[in-house]
Design a protein around this motif. Structure first.
Motif, mmCIF file in Angstrom:
data_model
loop_
_atom_site.group_PDB
_atom_site.id
_atom_site.type_symbol
_atom_site.label_atom_id
_atom_site.label_comp_id
_atom_site.label_asym_id
_atom_site.label_seq_id
_atom_site.Cartn_x
_atom_site.Cartn_y
_atom_site.Cartn_z
ATOM 1 N N ASN A 358 0.059 -33.030 -10.069
ATOM 2 C CA ASN A 358 1.032 -34.123 -9.946
ATOM 3 C C ASN A 358 0.753 -35.081 -8.796
ATOM 4 N N THR A 359 -0.353 -34.884 -8.054
ATOM 5 C CA THR A 359 -0.743 -35.864 -7.027
ATOM 6 C C THR A 359 -1.922 -36.719 -7.487
ATOM 7 N N LEU A 360 -2.558 -36.326 -8.586
ATOM 8 C CA LEU A 360 -3.770 -37.006 -9.042
ATOM 9 C C LEU A 360 -3.438 -38.407 -9.544
ATOM 10 N N GLU A 361 -4.166 -39.402 -9.013
ATOM 11 C CA GLU A 361 -3.927 -40.799 -9.388
ATOM 12 C C GLU A 361 -5.044 -41.370 -10.253
ATOM 13 N N THR A 362 -6.279 -40.923 -10.022
ATOM 14 C CA THR A 362 -7.425 -41.448 -10.779
ATOM 15 C C THR A 362 -8.239 -40.297 -11.347
ATOM 16 N N LEU A 363 -8.514 -40.347 -12.653
ATOM 17 C CA LEU A 363 -9.315 -39.330 -13.312
ATOM 18 C C LEU A 363 -10.407 -40.017 -14.126
ATOM 19 N N LYS A 385 -2.468 -42.782 -12.620
ATOM 20 C CA LYS A 385 -2.387 -44.227 -12.867
ATOM 21 C C LYS A 385 -3.640 -44.782 -13.531
ATOM 22 N N ASN A 386 -4.778 -44.134 -13.310
ATOM 23 C CA ASN A 386 -6.056 -44.661 -13.812
ATOM 24 C C ASN A 386 -6.800 -43.550 -14.544
ATOM 25 N N LEU A 387 -6.986 -43.713 -15.859
ATOM 26 C CA LEU A 387 -7.713 -42.731 -16.653
ATOM 27 C C LEU A 387 -8.902 -43.417 -17.317
ATOM 28 N N ASP A 388 -10.110 -42.916 -17.015
ATOM 29 C CA ASP A 388 -11.342 -43.482 -17.566
ATOM 30 C C ASP A 388 -12.071 -42.395 -18.348
ATOM 31 N N ILE A 389 -12.075 -42.505 -19.675
ATOM 32 C CA ILE A 389 -12.805 -41.556 -20.526
ATOM 33 C C ILE A 389 -13.819 -42.332 -21.378
ATOM 34 N N SER A 390 -14.455 -43.335 -20.792
ATOM 35 C CA SER A 390 -15.406 -44.185 -21.496
ATOM 36 C C SER A 390 -16.776 -43.522 -21.596
ATOM 37 N N TYR A 391 -17.615 -44.112 -22.436
ATOM 38 C CA TYR A 391 -19.010 -43.671 -22.602
ATOM 39 C C TYR A 391 -19.112 -42.193 -22.992
ATOM 40 N N ASN A 392 -18.220 -41.728 -23.846
ATOM 41 C CA ASN A 392 -18.334 -40.405 -24.429
ATOM 42 C C ASN A 392 -18.567 -40.584 -25.933
ATOM 43 N N HIS A 393 -18.359 -39.540 -26.711
ATOM 44 C CA HIS A 393 -18.499 -39.639 -28.160
ATOM 45 C C HIS A 393 -17.213 -39.168 -28.847
ATOM 46 N N ILE A 394 -16.101 -39.611 -28.286
ATOM 47 C CA ILE A 394 -14.793 -39.146 -28.753
ATOM 48 C C ILE A 394 -14.420 -39.789 -30.089
ATOM 49 N N ILE A 412 -3.899 -47.950 -15.932
ATOM 50 C CA ILE A 412 -5.219 -48.344 -16.435
ATOM 51 C C ILE A 412 -5.709 -47.262 -17.390
ATOM 52 N N LEU A 413 -6.070 -47.649 -18.619
ATOM 53 C CA LEU A 413 -6.608 -46.718 -19.600
ATOM 54 C C LEU A 413 -7.894 -47.306 -20.172
ATOM 55 N N ASN A 414 -9.012 -46.605 -19.927
ATOM 56 C CA ASN A 414 -10.314 -47.068 -20.401
ATOM 57 C C ASN A 414 -10.874 -46.063 -21.391
#
Length: 831
Positions: A358-363, A385-394, A412-414
């Motif tokens: 619950n303290t994590l802000e960017t993943l 607040k910021n989740l980046d799951i780009s450049y995978n094969h989802i 932010i959602l990438n």
């Protein structure tokens, strides 16, 4: 005398060549002025001193890869404003006292790659303003040998790739109060003792970054770093094997550092040993941020994935990059703000495993080749607040409920550069705070059919570039009324629908590569703040839409690579007044008088045109690739080009005629030199033989043998035997051949017809026959030739129609009759 003149001429040429070569060499070694009177490059010019033409106003000088040898007090001219000097690989062996007195205001000095053997005590005495000193790969064996104690402004000291064997920091570092970077990478440091770090332990180094990467550290004395406080410590590939890494990290107990960088380089292979894990020693070091890169033995040392993090629980930033992680079990991090797990081997997105942080802000979990599914939920991640799951094969069949239901503060959602994501219903319900959504280069389904974004009232940035989306509903973008940036190139929009009426706050709109062939004025209705509009790489033929009052705020318009033939005056008069950049290059402009006003406008507004030299005419053909911005393109240039083309046509016709009748013109020229009738001169030969050199075997073995060796002998003139050397061929043909012979024998064959010289000789013989007024041409048909082939030689075809000729047949009876008739024809009329 002639030999002496030739020798003198030859010597003059040699001297002239030497002078020109010297001048070329000198001009080739001239330094380049990269910025007028300010920046100069003398790189790789094989110079041995600073050129005198460098002005005193110079501020930057790249003198790398030359040959200086020794730097003494007069090595540099007076350059009082010089602040940057690059002396990379200049073969410098000695730097004498006050070597830099004439460049005393340097702030950056680069000495990389010089084999420096001696630095005198006052080498850098004049450089009181020096801020960055690079002395990489110079053979430096100890920091103590650097005479830099007076450089109080020094901020960066880069001394990597040397042979320094000790971390011993000299006492003079106490004077370097501005020092922010000490780079000792790729040296020979193998052990660190208490004595080596005495200075470090007594100084306030909270702003210092210490780089020890790619050394060979195998031993650190306990307490060597106790009380040392650093901003950053880089230890990538600094240990010979994991066991040494663990021991050395434990020995660094008491170290406080904001950012700690560990790991290997990808080409570094370390020997795996048994024992405790390679990260256990981190429990003895206090750090805020940790970067661990390219460690591929973590799973082997930590069968329980949770143990990887047991020494990292107090970190605020954790980056585990390219560590071949396949699964994840983490404890609760009480302070963690940012977690980066990119370049690993996850197959499923570990959302459940990361829940309750619950303290994590960017993943960030990017660039995982095997990551194909996202089935679990993020739970109790109220700070994310910021989740980046780009450049995978989802591939996601249904997004985004319930995956993000526990991350309701997401801003932010990438999800860009994945395979496919399909959206249904109110896909973003529960994450209404989203402001930035990036889906570029990911195939998205359901996006253009209905208002999926309806509850994203705060969304300000949306990138769906090349997302294979087909917009069919005018309400597809309904919801984000505060959207400021929309990037949607490479998608398709159903014609005749206004899509942007729900986004009045748009400032940047990119709809390039969307195959638009028409955009009505109402397309951009209500966009009161639009500043940048990109509609390039479409199929537009008109740009009337830019006159819409809604586009008055535009400062940049990109209309390049469309099918616009020109811009009428009615559009030019209503272009946005605030426009700063207008790109209409790479269009097929029709450079006719219909668009004369556009040509004048383009010439007058070159300042706002982007790539004005790429505004080229496509038609008419006479102006293809002519620049539109060239003035008078409609009038003067058309007249000039027309006259030029006319002259070129006439010259081409003359040239073609000269080429076609070149032999006849030569013949006329010879005749103009003077006419001598054979009746007024004694002929040397009975007959001149005209034949192709390819038929020479028959001429020599049959014709010459039977005529010249017969009774009486007949004298023949053959070009390969009787022509005078050193004269023009045309002169020989006329004067030595035709004019010196009573008759002309034509040996007609397919080779004869293919020879331009043979046809020329025949024409000359015909003309001479006409001037003489007597029959003198005897034609021998050597082989069967089709009439169509003879017709190509018009005069010859006409001659054979009106005159008798001989035909050669290779048999005894016909041959005897042939030679009798030929001898009679040649000897007729001989006195």
């Amino acid at each position: 005398m002639d030999f002496q003149k030739c020798l003198l001429f030859f010597c003059t040429l040699v001297v002239l060549h030497a002078v020109l070569s010297f001048k070329a060499s000198v001009s080739g070694n001239k330094c380049k002025e990269t910025l007028a009177n300010i920046s100069f490059s003398c790189m790789r010019l094989n110079l041995h001193s600073i050129p005198p033409e460098i002005p005193s106003s110079a501020e930057k000088l790249d003198f790398s890869f030359n040959d200086l040898g020794t730097l003494h007090r007069n090595s540099f001219p007076s350059l009082p404003y010089l602040t940057f000097l690059d002396l990379t690989r200049c073969g410098i062996i000695l730097i004498a006292d006050d070597a830099f007195q004439n460049v005393s205001n340097l702030t950056i000095l680069i000495l990389t790659g010089n084999p420096i053997k001696q630095l005198e005590k006052k080498s850098f005495r004049s450089l009181h303003n020096l801020q960055k000193l690079t002395i990489v790969d110079t053979g430096l064996s100890a920091l103590e040998k650097l005479p830099i104690s007076h450089l109080t402004q020094l901020q960066e000291l880069k001394a990597g790739k040397n042979i320094i064997s000790s971390l011993k920091v000299p006492l003079y570092v106490f004077n370097l109060t501005s020092l922010r970077l000490l780079d000792l990478h790729s040296n020979n440091i193998s052990s660190i003792s208490l004595r080596d770090t005495t200075v470090l332990r007594k100084m306030d180094l909270t702003n210092l970054t210490l780089i020890l990467t790619q050394n060979h550290i195998s031993y650190v004395q306990s307490g060597a770093f106790d009380g040392v406080i650093l901003k950053e410590l880089h230890l990538r590939s600094a240990f010979d094997f994991p066991y040494a890494k663990n021991c050395c990290l434990k020995a660094m107990a008491g170290l406080k550092v904001d950012k700690l960088v560990l790991g290997n380089y990808r080409n570094t292979k370390l020997v795996t040993t048994s024992g405790s894990g390679p990260l256990d020693g981190l429990c003895m070091i206090e750090f805020q941020e940790i970067h661990i890169t390219d460690i591929d033995d973590l799973s082997g040392h930590y069968p329980n994935a949770r143990d990887i993090f047991h020494c990292l629980v107090n970190a605020t930033v954790i980056k585990l990059l390219n560590c071949l992680l396949t699964d994840l079990k983490v404890p609760i991090f009480p302070k963690l703000k940012m977690l980066d797990l990119s370049y690993n081997n996850f197959e499923n997105l570990p959302a459940a495993e990361l829940s309750n942080q619950n303290t994590l802000e960017t993943l960030r979990i990017t660039d995982n080749w095997f990551l194909t599914s996202f089935n679990s939920r993020f739970l109790n991640m109220s700070s994310l607040k910021n989740l980046d799951i780009s450049y995978n094969h989802i591939t996601m069949r249904q997004c985004c409920i319930p995956q993000f239901s526990g991350a309701d503060q997401l801003i932010i959602l990438n999800m860009s550069y994945n395979l496919e994501i399909r959206f249904e219903g109110l896909a973003f319900d529960g994450i209404e705070n989203l402001e930035i959504l990036d889906l570029r280069y990911t195939k998205i389904g359901g996006f253009g059919d209905y208002p999926l974004l309806k509850n994203l009232k705060k969304l300000s940035y949306l990138d769906i570039s090349y997302a294979s989306t087909y917009f069919t509903s005018e309400n597809a973008l309904e919801g984000p009324a505060n959207l400021k940036v929309l990037k949607a190139p490479g998608n398709l929009f159903h014609r005749g629908i206004v899509y942007f009426m729900h986004n009045p706050e748009l400032e940047l709109l990119d709809i390039s590569h969307c195959q638009f062939d028409h955009l009505p004025q109402g397309t951009f209705k209500g966009l009161r703040n639009l500043q940048h509009l990109d509609v390039s790489h479409n199929k537009l033929t008109t740009i009337d839409f830019v006159t819409s009052p809604s586009l008055n705020t535009l400062t940049l318009i990109d209309l390049s690579n469309n099918n616009v033939p020109g811009i009428p005056q009615s559009v030019l008069d209503h272009l946005p007044k605030k426009m700063i950049v207008f790109d209409i290059s790479q269009n097929p402009f029709e450079c006719t008088c219909d668009y004369l006003s556009f040509f004048k406008w383009a010439t007058e507004h070159k300042a706002i045109l982007k790539n004005p030299n790429e505004l080229l005419c496509k038609s008419p053909l006479s102006l293809t690739n002519t620049r539109v911005i060239d003035s008078d393109i409609c009038k003067a240039k058309t007249l000039f080009i027309g006259v030029t083309i006319g002259i070129l046509i006439i010259l081409s016709a003359i040239a073609a005629s000269i080429y076609k009748y070149q032999f006849h013109l030569l013949y006329c020229w010879i005749l103009m030199k003077g006419y001598r009738s054979t009746q007024l001169q004694e002929c040397k030969f009975d007959a001149f033989v005209v034949y192709s050199s390819l038929d020479e075997h028959w001429v020599m073995n049959e014709l010459v043998e039977n005529l010249e060796n017969g009774v009486p002998p007949i004298e023949l003139c053959l070009h390969n035997r009787d022509f005078q050397p050193g004269q023009l061929i045309t002169s020989n043909i006329l004067e030595e051949g035709i004019m010196s012979s009573r008759k002309v024998i034509i040996v007609l064959s397919k080779n004869f017809i293919a020879s331009r010289w043979c046809k020329f000789e025949f024409d000359m013989a015909r003309s001479w026959q006409f001037l003489e007024g007597t029959p003198g041409i005897i034609v021998i048909v050597l082989e069967d030739i089709k009439e169509e082939e003879i017709k190509h030689v018009f005069r010859l075809h006409k001659y054979l129609k009106k005159n008798t000729y001989l035909k050669w047949k290779d048999n005894a009876l016909s041959s005897m009759r042939f030679w009798t008739r030929l001898r009679k024809a040649v000897l007729s009329g001989k006195r």
